[in-house]
Design an enzyme around this catalytic site. Structure first.
Site, PDB file in Angstrom:
ATOM      1  N   GLU A  78       0.801  -1.226   0.000  1.00  0.00           N
ATOM      2  CA  GLU A  78       0.000   0.000   0.000  1.00  0.00           C
ATOM      3  C   GLU A  78       0.834   1.276   0.000  1.00  0.00           C
ATOM      4  O   GLU A  78       0.735   2.093   0.932  1.00  0.00           O
ATOM      5  CB  GLU A  78      -0.940   0.022   1.207  1.00  0.00           C
ATOM      6  CG  GLU A  78      -1.886  -1.151   1.267  1.00  0.00           C
ATOM      7  CD  GLU A  78      -2.939  -1.005   2.371  1.00  0.00           C
ATOM      8  OE1 GLU A  78      -2.812  -0.100   3.207  1.00  0.00           O
ATOM      9  OE2 GLU A  78      -3.879  -1.810   2.383  1.00  0.00           O
ATOM     10  N   GLU A 125      -5.276  -8.607   1.122  1.00  0.00           N
ATOM     11  CA  GLU A 125      -5.823  -8.285   2.443  1.00  0.00           C
ATOM     12  C   GLU A 125      -7.294  -7.970   2.307  1.00  0.00           C
ATOM     13  O   GLU A 125      -7.690  -7.209   1.430  1.00  0.00           O
ATOM     14  CB  GLU A 125      -5.182  -7.017   3.052  1.00  0.00           C
ATOM     15  CG  GLU A 125      -3.820  -7.190   3.613  1.00  0.00           C
ATOM     16  CD  GLU A 125      -3.256  -5.893   4.227  1.00  0.00           C
ATOM     17  OE1 GLU A 125      -4.038  -5.048   4.711  1.00  0.00           O
ATOM     18  OE2 GLU A 125      -2.033  -5.748   4.198  1.00  0.00           O
TER      19      GLU A 125
HETATM   20  C1  FCB Z   1      -4.112  -2.055   5.817  1.00  0.00           C
HETATM   21  C2  FCB Z   1      -2.688  -2.346   6.250  1.00  0.00           C
HETATM   22  C3  FCB Z   1      -2.598  -3.368   7.352  1.00  0.00           C
HETATM   23  C4  FCB Z   1      -3.698  -3.253   8.379  1.00  0.00           C
HETATM   24  C5  FCB Z   1      -5.043  -3.115   7.708  1.00  0.00           C
HETATM   25  C6  FCB Z   1      -6.202  -2.998   8.676  1.00  0.00           C
HETATM   26  O1  FCB Z   1      -4.187  -0.791   5.237  1.00  0.00           O
HETATM   27  O2  FCB Z   1      -1.945  -2.823   5.159  1.00  0.00           O
HETATM   28  O3  FCB Z   1      -1.319  -3.263   7.928  1.00  0.00           O
HETATM   29  O4  FCB Z   1      -3.437  -2.264   9.284  1.00  0.00           O
HETATM   30  O5  FCB Z   1      -5.047  -2.017   6.847  1.00  0.00           O
END
Ligand code: FCB
Length: 451
Positions: free
Chosen positions: A165, A348
């Site tokens: 990110e 994620e």
């Molecule tokens: C994302 C991050 C991760 C975590 C989630 C909730 O943006 O990559 O580290 O904090 O959010």
């Protein structure tokens, strides 16, 4: 997109979990300082939040047993740059190399594919003192770190990801001051955009040499940016948010250069050849997805826009984020329609809820289980509609340090008991295990019947 039937997991589709070094490892004395140490100290989090975190390094075997116990395929983690190179450059520390060497083997021994990521926001403080991502040099140092990780990963990792990110790191860390390094500096923000993009290309080149048979990717947080009200000014505001958050990273990566208005603003940073360097082909794009952004024009804001609250009556997580699985379908389809249909994987997706343990310490987190299943179904719907998607990783295995929120917001499939650091699987853990075992993803309302 919606149906009442269970969806089948396609063969070869990878389920897994994602974690990161800074949020779990602890053992802060055995690494150099990270930009997060000082930033969290200033946010008044107790030192133990990061010096112990979830104490993962001392409980590595137990945590990996939990990951393997899910019956999933992939385990994503990150390597701490300040642990490998306390100053961010020079020879890597032998102890840190041995540690990650063991970690890779321990993941493999459990039948999981290791998916290491080079950089999950924890820049060595020494690098920040040299200007951090505002400086071009940082991209070249990241590439040196990539080579070290590539040598470790060669022959063992299935996939290596470069950045986590970079868009969130640029916006929240360099413009909004809400993440480390805590800057509110438009010029540092522009540097962070371009230099992280450049670092991705430079790192990919070094990784291809160091780890020739490993699939390479990078990870973006993608969010649909939609106008929160009717009217041209709100549409323009949503377009601007999309350019800054999504397209400033997607467009150059896919060979299109920077979108307006960033192209003009970045002209001073972009040198000849950079746009070729940073669009080196990847094998896979990692997509992190949590929610959508609703944007409205706001003349009082320095950037001319503001984020609106979720619509009334929508379900929100403990982070205040709207639960919106449709947005995951939309961002995946956008990659197919606007960016040539690259191979993608959801790296994620998950949710924080205010879990309450019962008297026995167990957490019946049905909402998290429904969240995971609903988003997995949205991802599978995009796949069925032609998106080249080959996996879905849940954020995260064990409740961990949620950056400035400390341990207040918990995303784990496994509860971390605050006083003892004991791990207790939640209901959502059992649901994901059941999905992995059966290969069937039920509609969210049916998770209660699963586990
Ligand atoms: C994302 C991050 C991760 C975590 C989630 C909730 O943006 O990559 O580290 O904090 O959010």
């Amino acid at each position: 997109m919606d149906s009442d039937d269970a969806l089948e997991l396609p063969s070869g589709f990878r389920l897994g979990v994602s974690t990161s070094a800074y949020q779990t490892e602890g053992a802060a004395g055995d690494r150099g300082e990270s930009i997060w140490d000082g930033f969290l100290a200033r946010s008044r989090l107790p030192v133990a939040a990061w010096s112990v975190a979830t104490d993962h390094l001392r409980r590595l075997e137990e945590d990996l047993d939990l990951a393997a116990g899910l019956g999933v395929t992939a385990y994503r983690f990150s390597l701490s740059w300040p642990r490998l190179m306390p100053e961010g450059r020079g020879r890597p520390r032998r102890e840190a190399l041995a540690l990650y060497d063991r970690m890779l083997d321990a993941v493999l021994e459990r039948g999981l594919e290791p998916w290491p990521c080079l950089y999950h926001w924890d820049l060595p403080r020494a690098m920040q003192e040299r200007g951090g991502w505002a400086e071009r040099d940082t991209a070249y140092y990241l590439a040196d770190h990539a080579e070290v990780v590539g040598e470790l990963a060669a022959g063992r990792a299935r996939r290596v990801f470069v950045m986590n990110e970079p868009n969130v790191h640029a916006v929240l860390g360099h413009l909004a001051g809400r993440h480390a390094p805590g800057l509110t500096d438009p010029s540092a923000f522009l540097g962070a955009v371009h230099h992280q993009n450049l670092a991705t290309g430079l790192a990919v080149a070094r990784l291809r040499e160091a780890a020739p048979n490993v699939e390479l990717g990078t990870i973006l947080s993608l969010q649909p940016c939609l106008p929160a009200a009717e009217g041209e000014e709100h549409e323009l505001a949503a377009e601007l948010a999309d350019a800054v958050y999504n397209r400033a990273f997607l467009d150059p990566l896919f060979g299109r250069g920077y979108p307006e208005p960033l192209a003009d603003m970045l002209a001073g940073h972009v040198e000849d050849g950079d746009l070729d360097e940073l669009s080196r082909p990847l094998d896979v794009l990692g997509v992190n997805y949590y929610t959508r952004l609703r944007v409205r024009a706001d003349a009082a804001s320095p950037v001319g826009l503001a984020l609106a609250d979720p619509p009334p009556a929508s379900e929100v997580t403990a982070m205040g984020w709207e639960v919106y699985p449709r947005g995951l379908y939309d961002v995946l389809m956008r990659l197919r329609e606007d960016y040539g249909g690259p191979r993608v994987v959801v790296t994620e997706c998950g949710a924080a809820f205010p879990d309450e343990p019962d008297a026995a310490g167990r957490v019946d987190d049905e909402r998290r289980a429904r969240f995971v299943v609903a988003h997995l179904r949205a991802a599978l719907a995009a796949r069925a509609a032609g998106c080249d998607l080959d996996g879905f990783l849940v954020w995260t295995l064990v409740d961990n340090l949620e950056w400035t929120d400390g341990f207040a917001h918990r995303f784990g499939l496994v509860r971390l008991v605050p006083e003892t650091l004991e791990r207790v699987p939640k209901r959502s853990y059992a649901v994901l295990r059941e999905v992995a075992a059966s290969g069937a993803v039920p509609p969210p309302e049916a998770v209660t019947e699963l586990a």
